[in-house]
Scaffold this motif. Sequence first.
Motif, PDB file in Angstrom:
ATOM      1  N   SER A   1     -24.769  45.490  12.641  1.00  0.00           N
ATOM      2  CA  SER A   1     -23.400  45.204  12.229  1.00  0.00           C
ATOM      3  C   SER A   1     -22.646  46.475  11.908  1.00  0.00           C
ATOM      4  CB  SER A   1     -23.412  44.272  11.013  1.00  0.00           C
ATOM      5  OG  SER A   1     -22.119  44.080  10.510  1.00  0.00           O
ATOM      6  N   ASN A   2     -23.317  47.403  11.253  1.00  0.00           N
ATOM      7  CA  ASN A   2     -22.669  48.665  10.892  1.00  0.00           C
ATOM      8  C   ASN A   2     -22.313  49.488  12.122  1.00  0.00           C
ATOM      9  OD1 ASN A   2     -21.962  49.868   8.283  1.00  0.00           O
ATOM     10  ND2 ASN A   2     -23.154  51.623   8.978  1.00  0.00           N
ATOM     11  N   VAL A   3     -23.222  49.491  13.103  1.00  0.00           N
ATOM     12  CA  VAL A   3     -22.963  50.215  14.350  1.00  0.00           C
ATOM     13  C   VAL A   3     -21.757  49.618  15.066  1.00  0.00           C
ATOM     14  CG1 VAL A   3     -23.864  50.707  16.648  1.00  0.00           C
ATOM     15  CG2 VAL A   3     -25.325  51.013  14.649  1.00  0.00           C
ATOM     16  N   LEU A   4     -21.701  48.277  15.117  1.00  0.00           N
ATOM     17  CA  LEU A   4     -20.571  47.622  15.768  1.00  0.00           C
ATOM     18  C   LEU A   4     -19.261  47.906  15.032  1.00  0.00           C
ATOM     19  CD1 LEU A   4     -21.905  44.108  16.852  1.00  0.00           C
ATOM     20  CD2 LEU A   4     -21.020  45.912  18.324  1.00  0.00           C
ATOM     21  N   THR A   5     -19.342  47.980  13.718  1.00  0.00           N
ATOM     22  CA  THR A   5     -18.136  48.266  12.944  1.00  0.00           C
ATOM     23  C   THR A   5     -17.596  49.648  13.285  1.00  0.00           C
ATOM     24  OG1 THR A   5     -18.810  46.848  11.121  1.00  0.00           O
ATOM     25  CG2 THR A   5     -17.204  48.560  10.614  1.00  0.00           C
ATOM     26  N   TYR A   6     -18.498  50.615  13.434  1.00  0.00           N
ATOM     27  CA  TYR A   6     -18.058  51.958  13.815  1.00  0.00           C
ATOM     28  C   TYR A   6     -17.502  51.977  15.234  1.00  0.00           C
ATOM     29  CZ  TYR A   6     -19.720  54.642   9.817  1.00  0.00           C
ATOM     30  OH  TYR A   6     -19.869  55.180   8.570  1.00  0.00           O
ATOM     31  N   ALA A   7     -18.095  51.188  16.123  1.00  0.00           N
ATOM     32  CA  ALA A   7     -17.687  51.214  17.533  1.00  0.00           C
ATOM     33  C   ALA A   7     -16.450  50.346  17.773  1.00  0.00           C
ATOM     34  CB  ALA A   7     -18.854  50.749  18.410  1.00  0.00           C
ATOM     35  N   THR A   8     -16.631  49.023  17.729  1.00  0.00           N
ATOM     36  CA  THR A   8     -15.522  48.122  18.024  1.00  0.00           C
ATOM     37  C   THR A   8     -14.486  48.117  16.906  1.00  0.00           C
ATOM     38  OG1 THR A   8     -16.693  46.231  17.058  1.00  0.00           O
ATOM     39  CG2 THR A   8     -17.035  46.659  19.378  1.00  0.00           C
ATOM     40  N   GLY A   9     -14.946  48.255  15.660  1.00  0.00           N
ATOM     41  CA  GLY A   9     -14.010  48.228  14.546  1.00  0.00           C
ATOM     42  C   GLY A   9     -13.012  49.359  14.600  1.00  0.00           C
ATOM     43  N   LEU A  10     -13.425  50.510  15.108  1.00  0.00           N
ATOM     44  CA  LEU A  10     -12.529  51.657  15.221  1.00  0.00           C
ATOM     45  C   LEU A  10     -11.383  51.344  16.167  1.00  0.00           C
ATOM     46  CD1 LEU A  10     -11.913  54.643  14.602  1.00  0.00           C
ATOM     47  CD2 LEU A  10     -13.345  55.238  16.554  1.00  0.00           C
ATOM     48  N   TYR A  11     -11.706  50.750  17.330  1.00  0.00           N
ATOM     49  CA  TYR A  11     -10.665  50.417  18.306  1.00  0.00           C
ATOM     50  C   TYR A  11      -9.779  49.283  17.817  1.00  0.00           C
ATOM     51  CZ  TYR A  11     -13.226  53.451  21.467  1.00  0.00           C
ATOM     52  OH  TYR A  11     -13.828  54.539  22.037  1.00  0.00           O
ATOM     53  N   LEU A  12     -10.381  48.327  17.104  1.00  0.00           N
ATOM     54  CA  LEU A  12      -9.589  47.238  16.545  1.00  0.00           C
ATOM     55  C   LEU A  12      -8.589  47.779  15.533  1.00  0.00           C
ATOM     56  CD1 LEU A  12      -9.334  44.091  16.505  1.00  0.00           C
ATOM     57  CD2 LEU A  12     -10.798  44.128  14.501  1.00  0.00           C
ATOM     58  N   SER A  13      -9.035  48.739  14.725  1.00  0.00           N
ATOM     59  CA  SER A  13      -8.132  49.337  13.735  1.00  0.00           C
ATOM     60  C   SER A  13      -7.013  50.119  14.414  1.00  0.00           C
ATOM     61  CB  SER A  13      -8.918  50.272  12.805  1.00  0.00           C
ATOM     62  OG  SER A  13      -9.864  49.555  12.046  1.00  0.00           O
ATOM     63  N   LEU A  14      -7.363  50.849  15.464  1.00  0.00           N
ATOM     64  CA  LEU A  14      -6.400  51.730  16.120  1.00  0.00           C
ATOM     65  C   LEU A  14      -5.364  50.960  16.925  1.00  0.00           C
ATOM     66  CD1 LEU A  14      -5.516  54.606  16.849  1.00  0.00           C
ATOM     67  CD2 LEU A  14      -7.182  54.576  18.712  1.00  0.00           C
ATOM     68  N   PHE A  15      -5.821  49.955  17.690  1.00  0.00           N
ATOM     69  CA  PHE A  15      -4.920  49.281  18.626  1.00  0.00           C
ATOM     70  C   PHE A  15      -4.378  47.941  18.138  1.00  0.00           C
ATOM     71  CE2 PHE A  15      -7.671  51.916  21.456  1.00  0.00           C
ATOM     72  CZ  PHE A  15      -6.682  52.775  21.902  1.00  0.00           C
ATOM     73  N   VAL A  16      -4.977  47.382  17.094  1.00  0.00           N
ATOM     74  CA  VAL A  16      -4.515  46.075  16.611  1.00  0.00           C
ATOM     75  C   VAL A  16      -4.066  46.156  15.152  1.00  0.00           C
ATOM     76  CG1 VAL A  16      -5.110  43.653  16.210  1.00  0.00           C
ATOM     77  CG2 VAL A  16      -6.031  44.847  18.217  1.00  0.00           C
ATOM     78  N   ALA A  17      -4.975  46.569  14.271  1.00  0.00           N
ATOM     79  CA  ALA A  17      -4.698  46.504  12.840  1.00  0.00           C
ATOM     80  C   ALA A  17      -3.548  47.417  12.418  1.00  0.00           C
ATOM     81  CB  ALA A  17      -5.962  46.839  12.044  1.00  0.00           C
ATOM     82  N   LEU A  18      -3.585  48.684  12.849  1.00  0.00           N
ATOM     83  CA  LEU A  18      -2.542  49.620  12.428  1.00  0.00           C
ATOM     84  C   LEU A  18      -1.174  49.249  12.998  1.00  0.00           C
ATOM     85  CD1 LEU A  18      -1.859  52.067  10.786  1.00  0.00           C
ATOM     86  CD2 LEU A  18      -2.538  53.524  12.703  1.00  0.00           C
ATOM     87  N   PRO A  19      -1.063  48.954  14.313  1.00  0.00           N
ATOM     88  CA  PRO A  19       0.252  48.505  14.820  1.00  0.00           C
ATOM     89  C   PRO A  19       0.742  47.229  14.139  1.00  0.00           C
ATOM     90  CG  PRO A  19      -1.176  49.147  16.634  1.00  0.00           C
ATOM     91  CD  PRO A  19      -2.036  49.128  15.411  1.00  0.00           C
ATOM     92  N   LEU A  20      -0.173  46.303  13.844  1.00  0.00           N
ATOM     93  CA  LEU A  20       0.227  45.062  13.179  1.00  0.00           C
ATOM     94  C   LEU A  20       0.749  45.348  11.774  1.00  0.00           C
ATOM     95  CD1 LEU A  20       0.409  41.995  12.991  1.00  0.00           C
ATOM     96  CD2 LEU A  20      -2.020  41.953  12.344  1.00  0.00           C
ATOM     97  N   THR A  21       0.081  46.237  11.064  1.00  0.00           N
ATOM     98  CA  THR A  21       0.522  46.582   9.712  1.00  0.00           C
ATOM     99  C   THR A  21       1.866  47.293   9.744  1.00  0.00           C
ATOM    100  OG1 THR A  21      -1.804  46.885   9.111  1.00  0.00           O
ATOM    101  CG2 THR A  21      -0.182  47.650   7.546  1.00  0.00           C
ATOM    102  N   GLU A  22       2.056  48.167  10.717  1.00  0.00           N
ATOM    103  CA  GLU A  22       3.342  48.849  10.892  1.00  0.00           C
ATOM    104  C   GLU A  22       4.455  47.831  11.135  1.00  0.00           C
ATOM    105  OE1 GLU A  22       4.725  51.743  10.817  1.00  0.00           O
ATOM    106  OE2 GLU A  22       3.317  53.359  11.274  1.00  0.00           O
ATOM    107  N   TRP A  23       4.190  46.860  11.995  1.00  0.00           N
ATOM    108  CA  TRP A  23       5.196  45.836  12.336  1.00  0.00           C
ATOM    109  C   TRP A  23       5.537  44.986  11.121  1.00  0.00           C
ATOM    110  CZ3 TRP A  23       5.022  40.411  12.521  1.00  0.00           C
ATOM    111  CH2 TRP A  23       6.102  39.796  13.152  1.00  0.00           C
ATOM    112  N   LEU A  24       4.504  44.573  10.364  1.00  0.00           N
ATOM    113  CA  LEU A  24       4.733  43.769   9.171  1.00  0.00           C
ATOM    114  C   LEU A  24       5.529  44.547   8.128  1.00  0.00           C
ATOM    115  CD1 LEU A  24       1.227  42.068   8.752  1.00  0.00           C
ATOM    116  CD2 LEU A  24       3.373  40.964   9.433  1.00  0.00           C
ATOM    117  N   PHE A  25       5.214  45.844   7.981  1.00  0.00           N
ATOM    118  CA  PHE A  25       5.939  46.661   7.004  1.00  0.00           C
ATOM    119  C   PHE A  25       7.396  46.832   7.417  1.00  0.00           C
ATOM    120  CE2 PHE A  25       7.367  50.570   4.975  1.00  0.00           C
ATOM    121  CZ  PHE A  25       6.959  50.342   3.656  1.00  0.00           C
ATOM    122  N   ALA A  26       7.650  46.970   8.719  1.00  0.00           N
ATOM    123  CA  ALA A  26       9.018  47.112   9.208  1.00  0.00           C
ATOM    124  C   ALA A  26       9.821  45.846   8.905  1.00  0.00           C
ATOM    125  CB  ALA A  26       9.021  47.395  10.709  1.00  0.00           C
TER     126      ALA A  26
END
Length: 266
Positions: free
Chosen positions: A233-258
């Motif tokens: 689980s930890n390995v997957l978090t570093y791998a897939t979680g990084l891309y999820l944060s970069l391409f989904v979570a951060l843009p979504l948070t930016e949009w919500l804040f706007a």
Amino acid sequence: MTGNFRGPLALHAAVLAIVITSEAIGVRRLSLGIGVIILLPILYSFAIAIAVNPNVLAPAGRILSAKEGKLAGLMISVGIMPFIAKFGTTIGPQIGSIIEAGPALIMQEIGNLGTIAFAFPIAVFALKLGREAIGATYSIDREPNLAIIAEKYGLDSPEGAGAMGVYATGTLIGTFVFAIVPPLVYSLGVFDIRALAMSCGVGSGSMLAACTGSLTALLPDEKDLILGLAAASNVLTYATGLYLSLFVALPLTEWLFAKARPELQH
């Protein structure tokens, strides 16, 4: 001993004393009626380390200076590497169980968006944070997440301040939470031990150690299964979680804040 060796020697001596004290206390179980809380040596060591950290409690400067505290922070990433490597060796023997739990392991990465659902409204509407809310709530802000914020905004930005605040808080408090909550939840009989083992892998070495330590202390016969699933689980978090944060979570948070605070947009 004088010169550049005084700081490192003092730090190592303090760490050794903390480890010996924590191990002497040992594992303690507290029954709360609804479940059991397991207190591990890693919890005691965290508490004692906070007490002698001059950056947290000024009187502790009599024991260690701010220079030693800074050195300790730099040593965290070095010290955690053998620990992560050890956990990696547990994946192979448990590969069958990991494959069987494959869909669950992958789907749990959606949980990385949970910080936005729960923390973002509190940060923006209750605490009235500015753009610090973006860095603070788009993830749990461990090392890979800090790297994203540092690259995109810089750590000296409001977003960087929010991310670093959560990182520091997670390091100090997250370990306690991850050591206490999993065995308590297991005692309720709601979740399978495999699900709780997978929940340990959030991308933090200290949280991983505390979580798996408490679960294996509760179920020593399932130690290999717990460690294997947690490591995967930890390995997957570093791998897939990084891309999820970069391409989904951060843009979504930016949009919500706007939408929530348009007056604070760049």
